[in-house]
Structures are given as C-alpha cells and as structure tokens.
Design an enzyme around this catalytic site. Structure first.
Site, PDB file in Angstrom:
ATOM      1  N   TYR A  20     -46.024  18.758 -42.435  1.00  0.00           N
ATOM      2  CA  TYR A  20     -44.705  18.982 -41.815  1.00  0.00           C
ATOM      3  C   TYR A  20     -44.418  20.483 -41.750  1.00  0.00           C
ATOM      4  O   TYR A  20     -44.026  21.013 -40.701  1.00  0.00           O
ATOM      5  CB  TYR A  20     -43.636  18.252 -42.634  1.00  0.00           C
ATOM      6  CG  TYR A  20     -42.212  18.655 -42.339  1.00  0.00           C
ATOM      7  CD1 TYR A  20     -41.546  18.158 -41.217  1.00  0.00           C
ATOM      8  CD2 TYR A  20     -41.519  19.533 -43.190  1.00  0.00           C
ATOM      9  CE1 TYR A  20     -40.218  18.527 -40.951  1.00  0.00           C
ATOM     10  CE2 TYR A  20     -40.202  19.899 -42.924  1.00  0.00           C
ATOM     11  CZ  TYR A  20     -39.556  19.395 -41.810  1.00  0.00           C
ATOM     12  OH  TYR A  20     -38.265  19.761 -41.547  1.00  0.00           O
ATOM     13  N   ALA A  21     -44.595  21.157 -42.883  1.00  0.00           N
ATOM     14  CA  ALA A  21     -44.280  22.585 -42.945  1.00  0.00           C
ATOM     15  C   ALA A  21     -45.101  23.371 -41.926  1.00  0.00           C
ATOM     16  O   ALA A  21     -44.584  24.281 -41.268  1.00  0.00           O
ATOM     17  CB  ALA A  21     -44.542  23.111 -44.355  1.00  0.00           C
ATOM     18  N   SER A  57     -37.481  24.793 -39.336  1.00  0.00           N
ATOM     19  CA  SER A  57     -37.050  24.639 -40.728  1.00  0.00           C
ATOM     20  C   SER A  57     -37.439  25.848 -41.554  1.00  0.00           C
ATOM     21  O   SER A  57     -38.460  26.501 -41.284  1.00  0.00           O
ATOM     22  CB  SER A  57     -37.730  23.394 -41.331  1.00  0.00           C
ATOM     23  OG  SER A  57     -37.493  23.334 -42.719  1.00  0.00           O
ATOM     24  N   ASN A  88     -34.639  20.564 -30.418  1.00  0.00           N
ATOM     25  CA  ASN A  88     -34.061  20.283 -31.743  1.00  0.00           C
ATOM     26  C   ASN A  88     -34.710  19.109 -32.470  1.00  0.00           C
ATOM     27  O   ASN A  88     -34.660  19.033 -33.691  1.00  0.00           O
ATOM     28  CB  ASN A  88     -32.551  20.025 -31.558  1.00  0.00           C
ATOM     29  CG  ASN A  88     -31.912  19.392 -32.772  1.00  0.00           C
ATOM     30  OD1 ASN A  88     -31.743  20.025 -33.810  1.00  0.00           O
ATOM     31  ND2 ASN A  88     -31.574  18.111 -32.656  1.00  0.00           N
ATOM     32  N   GLY A 128     -32.499  15.615 -28.920  1.00  0.00           N
ATOM     33  CA  GLY A 128     -31.958  15.083 -30.174  1.00  0.00           C
ATOM     34  C   GLY A 128     -30.499  15.461 -30.370  1.00  0.00           C
ATOM     35  O   GLY A 128     -30.085  15.795 -31.477  1.00  0.00           O
ATOM     36  N   GLY A 129     -29.724  15.345 -29.297  1.00  0.00           N
ATOM     37  CA  GLY A 129     -28.311  15.761 -29.372  1.00  0.00           C
ATOM     38  C   GLY A 129     -27.358  14.665 -29.800  1.00  0.00           C
ATOM     39  O   GLY A 129     -26.177  14.711 -29.457  1.00  0.00           O
ATOM     40  N   LYS A 174     -43.693  22.998 -38.435  1.00  0.00           N
ATOM     41  CA  LYS A 174     -42.503  23.831 -38.253  1.00  0.00           C
ATOM     42  C   LYS A 174     -42.904  25.304 -38.110  1.00  0.00           C
ATOM     43  O   LYS A 174     -42.313  26.038 -37.315  1.00  0.00           O
ATOM     44  CB  LYS A 174     -41.531  23.644 -39.418  1.00  0.00           C
ATOM     45  CG  LYS A 174     -40.924  22.240 -39.505  1.00  0.00           C
ATOM     46  CD  LYS A 174     -40.168  21.863 -38.244  1.00  0.00           C
ATOM     47  CE  LYS A 174     -39.180  20.734 -38.458  1.00  0.00           C
ATOM     48  NZ  LYS A 174     -38.614  20.225 -37.194  1.00  0.00           N
ATOM     49  N   ASP A 227     -37.654   8.943 -25.496  1.00  0.00           N
ATOM     50  CA  ASP A 227     -38.423   9.332 -26.670  1.00  0.00           C
ATOM     51  C   ASP A 227     -39.234  10.565 -26.281  1.00  0.00           C
ATOM     52  O   ASP A 227     -40.177  10.461 -25.484  1.00  0.00           O
ATOM     53  CB  ASP A 227     -39.338   8.166 -27.074  1.00  0.00           C
ATOM     54  CG  ASP A 227     -40.154   8.466 -28.324  1.00  0.00           C
ATOM     55  OD1 ASP A 227     -40.208   9.650 -28.734  1.00  0.00           O
ATOM     56  OD2 ASP A 227     -40.745   7.515 -28.874  1.00  0.00           O
ATOM     57  N   VAL A 228     -38.866  11.720 -26.829  1.00  0.00           N
ATOM     58  CA  VAL A 228     -39.551  12.956 -26.411  1.00  0.00           C
ATOM     59  C   VAL A 228     -40.960  13.085 -27.002  1.00  0.00           C
ATOM     60  O   VAL A 228     -41.660  14.055 -26.703  1.00  0.00           O
ATOM     61  CB  VAL A 228     -38.725  14.235 -26.720  1.00  0.00           C
ATOM     62  CG1 VAL A 228     -37.432  14.266 -25.931  1.00  0.00           C
ATOM     63  CG2 VAL A 228     -38.479  14.418 -28.215  1.00  0.00           C
TER      64      VAL A 228
HETATM   65  N1  LIG Z   1     -30.616  18.874 -41.906  1.00  0.00           N
HETATM   66  C1  LIG Z   1     -31.396  19.757 -42.544  1.00  0.00           C
HETATM   67  O1  LIG Z   1     -31.051  20.283 -43.617  1.00  0.00           O
HETATM   68  C2  LIG Z   1     -32.704  20.165 -41.907  1.00  0.00           C
HETATM   69  C3  LIG Z   1     -33.591  20.899 -42.709  1.00  0.00           C
HETATM   70  C4  LIG Z   1     -34.769  21.354 -42.137  1.00  0.00           C
HETATM   71  C5  LIG Z   1     -35.034  21.108 -40.793  1.00  0.00           C
HETATM   72  N2  LIG Z   1     -34.163  20.372 -40.042  1.00  0.00           N
HETATM   73  C6  LIG Z   1     -34.492  20.172 -38.618  1.00  0.00           C
HETATM   74  O2  LIG Z   1     -33.319  20.218 -37.824  1.00  0.00           O
HETATM   75  C7  LIG Z   1     -33.526  19.387 -36.654  1.00  0.00           C
HETATM   76  C8  LIG Z   1     -32.344  18.433 -36.527  1.00  0.00           C
HETATM   77  O3  LIG Z   1     -32.357  17.584 -37.650  1.00  0.00           O
HETATM   78  P1  LIG Z   1     -31.054  16.837 -38.209  1.00  0.00           P
HETATM   79  O4  LIG Z   1     -30.961  17.135 -39.653  1.00  0.00           O
HETATM   80  O5  LIG Z   1     -29.895  17.115 -37.328  1.00  0.00           O
HETATM   81  O6  LIG Z   1     -31.543  15.337 -38.103  1.00  0.00           O
HETATM   82  P2  LIG Z   1     -30.927  14.022 -37.397  1.00  0.00           P
HETATM   83  O7  LIG Z   1     -31.928  12.964 -37.677  1.00  0.00           O
HETATM   84  O8  LIG Z   1     -29.516  13.845 -37.815  1.00  0.00           O
HETATM   85  O9  LIG Z   1     -30.932  14.391 -35.861  1.00  0.00           O
HETATM   86  C9  LIG Z   1     -32.090  14.256 -35.056  1.00  0.00           C
HETATM   87  C10 LIG Z   1     -31.660  13.660 -33.728  1.00  0.00           C
HETATM   88  O10 LIG Z   1     -32.830  13.529 -32.909  1.00  0.00           O
HETATM   89  C11 LIG Z   1     -32.896  12.205 -32.418  1.00  0.00           C
HETATM   90  N3  LIG Z   1     -34.324  11.863 -32.237  1.00  0.00           N
HETATM   91  C12 LIG Z   1     -35.212  11.567 -33.231  1.00  0.00           C
HETATM   92  N4  LIG Z   1     -36.420  11.301 -32.703  1.00  0.00           N
HETATM   93  C13 LIG Z   1     -36.303  11.454 -31.368  1.00  0.00           C
HETATM   94  C14 LIG Z   1     -37.206  11.297 -30.292  1.00  0.00           C
HETATM   95  N5  LIG Z   1     -38.483  10.955 -30.507  1.00  0.00           N
HETATM   96  N6  LIG Z   1     -36.774  11.501 -29.021  1.00  0.00           N
HETATM   97  C15 LIG Z   1     -35.454  11.852 -28.802  1.00  0.00           C
HETATM   98  N7  LIG Z   1     -34.551  11.983 -29.783  1.00  0.00           N
HETATM   99  C16 LIG Z   1     -34.966  11.811 -31.059  1.00  0.00           C
HETATM  100  C17 LIG Z   1     -32.227  11.355 -33.485  1.00  0.00           C
HETATM  101  O11 LIG Z   1     -31.806  10.089 -33.003  1.00  0.00           O
HETATM  102  C18 LIG Z   1     -31.070  12.264 -33.889  1.00  0.00           C
HETATM  103  O12 LIG Z   1     -29.944  12.108 -33.053  1.00  0.00           O
HETATM  104  C19 LIG Z   1     -34.878  18.702 -36.846  1.00  0.00           C
HETATM  105  O13 LIG Z   1     -35.870  19.429 -36.137  1.00  0.00           O
HETATM  106  C20 LIG Z   1     -35.115  18.812 -38.347  1.00  0.00           C
HETATM  107  O14 LIG Z   1     -36.478  18.781 -38.688  1.00  0.00           O
HETATM  108  C21 LIG Z   1     -32.993  19.889 -40.576  1.00  0.00           C
END
Ligand SMILES: NC(=O)c1ccc[n+]([C@@H]2O[C@H](COP(=O)([O-])OP(=O)(O)OC[C@H]3O[C@@H](n4cnc5c(N)ncnc54)[C@H](O)[C@@H]3O)[C@@H](O)[C@H]2O)c1
Length: 285
Positions: A171-172, A158, A105, A27-28, A175, A78-79
């Site tokens: 969800y929680a 999270s 991630n 998810g980079g 995580k 798609d992971v």
């Molecule tokens: N942003 C926050 O405040 C927040 C809060 C709690 C947890 N998180 C966690 O942080 C992590 C990153 O989230 P983010 O906020 O950067 O979200 P985001 O949606 O901006 O980034 C996620 C990335 O993963 C990619 N992705 C999604 N599904 C995928 C799949 N099946 N296979 C491959 N790639 C995939 C997306 O295209 C995206 O580039 C996640 O695990 C999320 O649950 C974020």
C-alpha cells in the site's frame, strides 16, 4: 523564459476561487475526503463531476452541494476498471468539452495484508485501487486539459507514501508512486499549463479510517498522537485541495504536502502528557 508580470493570474473574487471551472473528483462520496472536496469546490463556484462507486454516497454529496446552491453530478462507476474510467471521463468531456481541475482521490489500504502473507493477487488489488486509476483518469483528461488552456491536478495519497509504513509496504509503495507520478507529471507538463500537486493524508476521520469508534474514552491520546493535538477532518484536506486547485497556488507545482496535523514532521516523536515533553521511546526514563 517569460518575464511577463501578467502571468500571475488575477483573483477577481476571493470567495469564488473556482468560478465556472469544471472539476472532476474521484471518490467524491459523502463523509469522505473527496466529498468534502466536492462540496468546498462547488461552494467556490466549480461545476463538480464525481466518479463514485457508491451511488448513495455520491447522491448525498450532490444533495449537499445542491442544497448549498452549487452544481454537482455523480456518476456511479468503478474507477478500477477501464469501462468505469471511460464512462466517467467521456460523460464529463461530452457535457463540458473540457476539464479544468482533476482530483484523484480514490484509494484504500484495505484489506490490510501483512507483506509476508501477501500474494500477487493482493498486490494487484492494491495497485488497482490506489494507482492504476490515477494513471487512467489523468491520461483521459490530460490532453483536453491542455487543449482547454491548462489546469490543476491534485492527487490525494498518504503520509504512508512519504515515510516508511511498517504495516503494509505494498500500500505504502503505491501511495509513494502516486506522489512521484505527481512530481514527474508536473515537471513534464508545466509548459503546457498543467500544475500537479499531491496531498499526503493522515489522521483524518472518515468511514475508511475511523479514529473515533473505540477511542471515545481516549480524548487525551490526540495530544500525544498529533503535534497539533487534534484529530483531522475531511474539511482540513478539502481546504488544502482548494488551495492547490485554484490560482492561489499558481506558482506551485510538483509538490506533495503532508496534511497530517504534523505527524510526518514529528517523525517518531510523541508528546507524553505524563512527562510533559516530547519523547521518542515507548518508555520515558
Ligand atoms: N482518512 C485518512 O486518514 C487517510 C489516511 C491516508 C490516506 N487516505 C487516502 O485519502 C483518500 C480518501 O480516503 P477517505 O479516508 O476519504 O476514504 P473513504 O472510504 O471515506 O472515501 C473513499 C471514497 O471513494 C469511493 N470509492 C472507493 N472505491 C472506489 C472505486 N473503485 N471507484 C469509485 N469510487 C470509489 C468510496 O465509496 C468513498 O466514497 C484515499 O486515497 C485514502 O487512501 C486517507
């Protein structure tokens, strides 16, 4: 027990903390936590391999890394699927023969389904996007990582996995499982040169969690919301991931760090600008 003081790794260049290391990031894509991690790791000399479902977001990260003189490649997979994990992990191992850092991630709270309305299908969806691939990608890379002399695994989860989340218990709990998988993996594979740590994200501006839209007129909310008094950014997460991935944290394993501007530490206390102090009830008396 080793008492060898040379077991503490040398840091030759503090500006290049991951020089020459192969770092896999799921998810980079750009504008997310994973994208910021990929960019910062590459700036510190890592050869970054990205698994990303969104080709454009993946390409944007690669472009940013390349423009800054770094090395990154994205794989449109798609992971959540066996074939996606297989395509990604074998491409990395076929190219480099090893992996030194893994950042799991990918994750999402959407679609948010209240528990009383949830179904076995929605539980399965939460499992696939938040937990299944963490097992699958880690398992594919673990043995090569051990055979390559060890490595660091960073699992992005999270704060909602570290405290009660009234909105979405499924969800929680996924995580929380990632956090406990991290701790247990660390305990089991430390002697094989593997360190594993987790990041409990909160309050970080990304496309998935957009704290800005709709709150433009409410700058003052941040003072009340986060003990540090501001919104978090993907760079805040990336700096923690760099610390955990690199030798800066060589004696740290099995921990889950909330990177949340203090929301977990605050634990239900909110700063009230009106009262000029922290309060723990909706109405200040
Ligand atoms: N942003 C926050 O405040 C927040 C809060 C709690 C947890 N998180 C966690 O942080 C992590 C990153 O989230 P983010 O906020 O950067 O979200 P985001 O949606 O901006 O980034 C996620 C990335 O993963 C990619 N992705 C999604 N599904 C995928 C799949 N099946 N296979 C491959 N790639 C995939 C997306 O295209 C995206 O580039 C996640 O695990 C999320 O649950 C974020």
């Amino acid at each position: 027990m080793s008492t060898d003081p040379d077991a503490v790794p040398e840091i030759d260049d503090w500006n290049r903390l991951l020089e020459g290391r192969v770092a896999a990031v799921t998810g980079g894509g750009a504008d997310g936590v994973g994208g910021a991690i990929a960019e910062l790791f590459a700036a510190h000399g890592a050869i970054v391999e990205i698994a990303e479902i969104d080709g454009e977001r993946g390409a944007a990260t690669v472009e940013a890394v390349t423009a800054a003189g770094g090395s990154a490649r994205t794989h449109e997979v798609d992971v959540r699927t066996e074939s996606g994990v297989e395509t990604f992990t074998s491409a990395v191992l076929d190219t480099h023969g090893r992996v030194d850092v893994l950042v799991n991630n990918v994750g999402d709270y959407r679609p948010l389904v209240r528990f009383h309305e949830s179904t076995p299908e929605s539980w399965e969806d939460m499992y696939r996007i938040n937990l299944w691939h963490v097992y699958a990608v880690t398992q594919a890379f673990l043995t090569p990582m051990i055979e390559g002399g060890g490595g660091s695994i960073v699992n992005v989860h999270s704060v909602e996995g570290m405290r009660g989340f009234p909105g979405e218990p499924v969800y929680a709990s996924m995580k929380a499982a990632v956090a406990h998988f991290t701790t247990s993996l660390a305990a089991g594979y430390g002697r094989k040169g593997i360190r594993a740590n987790g990041i409990g994200v909160d309050l970080t501006q990304t496309r998935q969690v957009d704290y800005i839209s709709g709150y433009e007129d409410h700058e003052d909310l941040w003072e009340a919301w986060a003990p540090v008094g501001r919104l978090g950014w993907p760079a805040d997460q990336a700096r923690t991931a760099l610390f955990l991935a690199s030798d800066l944290s060589s004696f740290i394993t099995g921990h889950n760090i909330p990177v949340d501007g203090g929301t977990k530490a605050g634990g239900g206390w909110f700063f009230s600008p009106d009262a000029g102090r922290f309060v723990n009830r909706p109405k200040t008396l």
